[in-house]
Design an enzyme around this catalytic site. Structure first.
Site, PDB file in Angstrom:
ATOM      1  N   GLU A   1       0.825  -1.212   0.000  1.00  0.00           N
ATOM      2  CA  GLU A   1       0.000   0.000   0.000  1.00  0.00           C
ATOM      3  C   GLU A   1       0.860   1.263   0.000  1.00  0.00           C
ATOM      4  O   GLU A   1       0.543   2.231  -0.689  1.00  0.00           O
ATOM      5  CB  GLU A   1      -0.959   0.012   1.193  1.00  0.00           C
ATOM      6  CG  GLU A   1      -2.087  -1.000   1.081  1.00  0.00           C
ATOM      7  CD  GLU A   1      -2.963  -0.796  -0.151  1.00  0.00           C
ATOM      8  OE1 GLU A   1      -3.073   0.346  -0.627  1.00  0.00           O
ATOM      9  OE2 GLU A   1      -3.525  -1.789  -0.651  1.00  0.00           O
TER      10      GLU A   1
ATOM     11  N   TYR B   1      -6.582   5.924   5.119  1.00  0.00           N
ATOM     12  CA  TYR B   1      -6.684   4.974   4.009  1.00  0.00           C
ATOM     13  C   TYR B   1      -5.880   3.701   4.311  1.00  0.00           C
ATOM     14  O   TYR B   1      -6.387   2.579   4.210  1.00  0.00           O
ATOM     15  CB  TYR B   1      -6.174   5.615   2.699  1.00  0.00           C
ATOM     16  CG  TYR B   1      -5.906   4.584   1.648  1.00  0.00           C
ATOM     17  CD1 TYR B   1      -6.932   4.118   0.833  1.00  0.00           C
ATOM     18  CD2 TYR B   1      -4.642   3.993   1.516  1.00  0.00           C
ATOM     19  CE1 TYR B   1      -6.706   3.119  -0.097  1.00  0.00           C
ATOM     20  CE2 TYR B   1      -4.406   2.997   0.592  1.00  0.00           C
ATOM     21  CZ  TYR B   1      -5.444   2.565  -0.209  1.00  0.00           C
ATOM     22  OH  TYR B   1      -5.219   1.562  -1.112  1.00  0.00           O
TER      23      TYR B   1
ATOM     24  N   ASP C   1      -9.624   5.991  -1.633  1.00  0.00           N
ATOM     25  CA  ASP C   1      -8.547   6.626  -2.402  1.00  0.00           C
ATOM     26  C   ASP C   1      -9.197   7.353  -3.579  1.00  0.00           C
ATOM     27  O   ASP C   1     -10.429   7.486  -3.633  1.00  0.00           O
ATOM     28  CB  ASP C   1      -7.497   5.591  -2.840  1.00  0.00           C
ATOM     29  CG  ASP C   1      -8.059   4.584  -3.842  1.00  0.00           C
ATOM     30  OD1 ASP C   1      -9.279   4.620  -4.129  1.00  0.00           O
ATOM     31  OD2 ASP C   1      -7.273   3.765  -4.363  1.00  0.00           O
TER      32      ASP C   1
END
Ligand code: SF4
Length: 361
Positions: free
Chosen positions: A41, A124, A142
């Site tokens: 990520e 996030y 996102d």
């Protein structure tokens, strides 16, 4: 049966058939190693998937878990991050590994608030870890998710408007809460935005949500989201001096710990303002180095998020061994420290120019 749970099932059925084969998807979302989720990520933030695919495996092989990463020298971490850009993320990843080893016995905490306290982990990333590693029904939003939700709801907003973000987080939370597979749901939602509900020309005929999508219903997809107001881009012009000594070593200095190319190394440089171009020879004088001719070696240009950067290259060679200089060091060509891809290109240009000069003489 509520419509969000029906949407969730339709999305997961689509995802089963359409998911891309990516190296961090070795286990189903919800059962993934939290270390792999965190690394992938952070790499994916502001970097193209194809570029992350090229780098992910080497990183995980060299640093297979939080302990290995926490014990590593940050310069080795930055070196393996080369090519992904935005090196601040590599420093934060390293700091997160140290925090996990120091405060959580080397294991990612399961509590969303504890996850969010880790360096580099925002709302996030915390949602990605909680849902994909621990199957917790935590939302994530996102740019892709924002666009899908704005179109689904038929709201003509720019994606960075507070109202758009509030709507995206609220609907993402409702949708993931209605799914029996929160990790896979979140991954599928992002995949839908990345591959089907794309910024231009969304492929609505292939979308599992087309029958409940407000934008598709009134054909307003191309108006949603509205364009963002763009901040003026800044120009940055640098004169970069690549100086080799008689042993073939190159003179480098560390960048500041914050800001552009934070903590990486670069060659001595000065910034040009307005029309004036500083004389690169002044740089050598300011370092009290013996004067030597500097040859122009072209330029390197980069378009960064907020800046257009132009680096003009100058190359020279001392006839003596490079002297010790405070805050700088001479590096052998095979043992260079972590540099930005722009400065690696500057070095390449200078070597090329010096090689051409050598052949002429
Ligand atoms: Fe996006 Fe079209 Fe699907 Fe609506 S129907 S979510 S606009 S791809």
């Amino acid at each position: 049966m509520n419509s969000d749970s029906a949407r969730g099932r339709a999305l997961l059925a689509w995802f089963q058939a359409a998911a891309r084969d990516l190296p961090w998807r070795t286990r189903p979302a919800g059962q993934r190693d939290p270390y792999h989720v965190l690394v992938s990520e952070l790499m994916l933030q502001q970097t193209q998937v194809s570029r992350v695919v090229e780098r992910y495996h080497a990183f995980i092989t060299r640093f297979p878990d939080f302990l290995a990463l926490a014990r590593a020298d940050v310069s080795d971490v930055l070196a393996l991050w080369a090519g992904l850009g935005y090196y601040r993320r590599a420093r934060l990843l390293h700091a997160a590994a140290i925090a996990i080893v120091s405060h959580h016995a080397g294991r990612m905490p399961r509590d969303i608030n504890a996850i969010r306290e880790l360096p580099g982990v925002g709302r996030y990333t915390a949602g990605a870890i909680a849902s994909m590693a621990f199957a917790l029904p935590e939302p994530l939003v996102d740019g892709n998710v924002t666009r899908v939700i704005l179109r689904l709801e038929g709201r003509e907003l720019a994606s960075d408007e507070p109202a758009a973000q509030a709507l995206a987080w609220r609907r993402a939370a409702e949708l993931v809460a209605a799914s029996d597979h929160p990790g896979a749901f979140n991954e599928a939602l992002m995949e839908l935005g990345a591959t089907v509900c794309t910024p231009a020309n969304p492929r609505c005929s292939a979308c599992p949500w087309s029958h409940t999508c407000a934008a598709f219903g009134n054909q307003s997809q191309s108006n949603i989201p509205r364009p963002k107001k763009r901040a003026a881009r800044q120009a940055l012009r640098l004169e970069c001096v690549v100086l080799l000594d008689a042993l073939g070593r190159v003179l480098l200095e560390p960048r500041p710990a914050t800001g552009l190319w934070a903590g990486l190394w670069h060659m001595p440089s000065t910034e040009s303002h307005g029309r004036a171009r500083p004389d690169p020879a002044d740089l050598l004088n300011s370092l009290a180095l013996p004067s030597t001719p500097l040859a122009p070696a072209g330029s390197v240009k980069r378009t960064l998020t907020h800046r257009d950067v132009s680096l003009r290259v100058w190359a020279g060679r001392l006839s003596v061994r490079g002297p010790k200089l405070p805050g700088r060091a001479w590096f052998e060509p095979h043992a260079l420290p972590a540099m930005s891809s722009a400065h690696a290109k500057v070095l390449e240009r200078a070597h090329h120019a010096l090689g051409a000069l050598h052949k002429q003489s």
